[in-house]
Design a protein around this motif. Structure first.
Motif, PDB file in Angstrom:
ATOM      1  N   UNK A 242     -34.697 -27.875  52.048  1.00 31.71           N
ATOM      2  CA  UNK A 242     -35.340 -26.651  52.521  1.00 31.71           C
ATOM      3  C   UNK A 242     -36.576 -27.038  53.310  1.00 31.71           C
ATOM      4  N   UNK A 243     -37.049 -26.117  54.117  1.00 33.45           N
ATOM      5  CA  UNK A 243     -38.331 -26.279  54.787  1.00 33.45           C
ATOM      6  C   UNK A 243     -39.263 -25.223  54.210  1.00 33.45           C
TER       7      UNK A 243
ATOM      8  N   UNK B  41     -36.134 -17.447  56.371  1.00 37.28           N
ATOM      9  CA  UNK B  41     -35.417 -17.437  57.655  1.00 37.28           C
ATOM     10  C   UNK B  41     -35.842 -16.269  58.535  1.00 37.28           C
ATOM     11  N   UNK B  42     -37.145 -15.993  58.563  1.00 36.27           N
ATOM     12  CA  UNK B  42     -37.698 -14.953  59.416  1.00 36.27           C
ATOM     13  C   UNK B  42     -37.696 -13.559  58.827  1.00 36.27           C
TER      14      UNK B  42
ATOM     15  N   UNK C 268     -34.877 -13.870  43.144  1.00 37.44           N
ATOM     16  CA  UNK C 268     -33.512 -13.335  43.225  1.00 37.44           C
ATOM     17  C   UNK C 268     -32.683 -13.991  44.323  1.00 37.44           C
ATOM     18  N   UNK C 269     -33.273 -14.968  45.020  1.00 35.44           N
ATOM     19  CA  UNK C 269     -32.616 -15.577  46.172  1.00 35.44           C
ATOM     20  C   UNK C 269     -32.247 -17.021  45.883  1.00 35.44           C
TER      21      UNK C 269
ATOM     22  N   UNK D 247     -30.997 -26.032  54.540  1.00 35.35           N
ATOM     23  CA  UNK D 247     -31.636 -25.716  55.814  1.00 35.35           C
ATOM     24  C   UNK D 247     -32.476 -24.456  55.816  1.00 35.35           C
ATOM     25  N   UNK D 248     -32.550 -23.766  54.694  1.00 39.53           N
ATOM     26  CA  UNK D 248     -33.324 -22.533  54.592  1.00 39.53           C
ATOM     27  C   UNK D 248     -34.791 -22.801  54.940  1.00 39.53           C
ATOM     28  N   UNK D 249     -35.375 -21.868  55.671  1.00 35.62           N
ATOM     29  CA  UNK D 249     -36.791 -21.970  56.042  1.00 35.62           C
ATOM     30  C   UNK D 249     -37.579 -20.910  55.279  1.00 35.62           C
ATOM     31  N   UNK D 250     -38.567 -21.366  54.527  1.00 37.09           N
ATOM     32  CA  UNK D 250     -39.362 -20.485  53.683  1.00 37.09           C
ATOM     33  C   UNK D 250     -40.815 -20.557  54.117  1.00 37.09           C
ATOM     34  N   UNK D 251     -41.435 -19.393  54.242  1.00 36.92           N
ATOM     35  CA  UNK D 251     -42.859 -19.345  54.579  1.00 36.92           C
ATOM     36  C   UNK D 251     -43.546 -18.514  53.519  1.00 36.92           C
ATOM     37  N   UNK D 252     -44.508 -19.154  52.862  1.00 38.19           N
ATOM     38  CA  UNK D 252     -45.292 -18.426  51.863  1.00 38.19           C
ATOM     39  C   UNK D 252     -46.416 -17.716  52.581  1.00 38.19           C
TER      40      UNK D 252
END
Length: 91
Positions: free
Chosen positions: A15-16, A68-69, A77-78, A83-88
């Motif tokens: 993941x990113x 992912x935007x 719950x996800x 390759x998922x992109x996560x932004x905190x």
């Protein structure tokens, strides 16, 4: 380490998270991955207070992140995907 998985032989995915590559176990939730990597703070309130996974069952909405935007996704719950992109929501 806050949490440990029972079966560490499970397949792993990448993941990113906030621009950094993080390894996760296939099938675990985003919240579990963040907790395991000491990235428990998912956002700040307008007053600057830290928030993160709390109930881990989707009732409290404290763990929302951008995935992912898409904004305001509940990390608890996800399930992770390669390759998922996560932004905190941190400055």
């Amino acid at each position: 380490m806050l949490l440990r998985t029972i079966d560490e032989s499970r397949p792993r995915v990448q993941l990113i998270v906030d621009g950094a590559t993080v390894e996760a176990f296939e099938g675990e939730t985003v919240a579990a991955c963040l907790l395991r990597h000491d990235m428990a703070v998912t956002r700040l309130t307008p007053s600057g207070r830290k928030r993160g996974p709390y109930c881990l069952m989707g009732a409290c909405f404290e763990c929302v992140v951008e995935i992912d935007g898409k904004a305001n996704v509940q990390a608890c719950l996800t399930a992770v995907c390669d390759g998922m992109s996560i932004r905190r929501g941190l400055p």
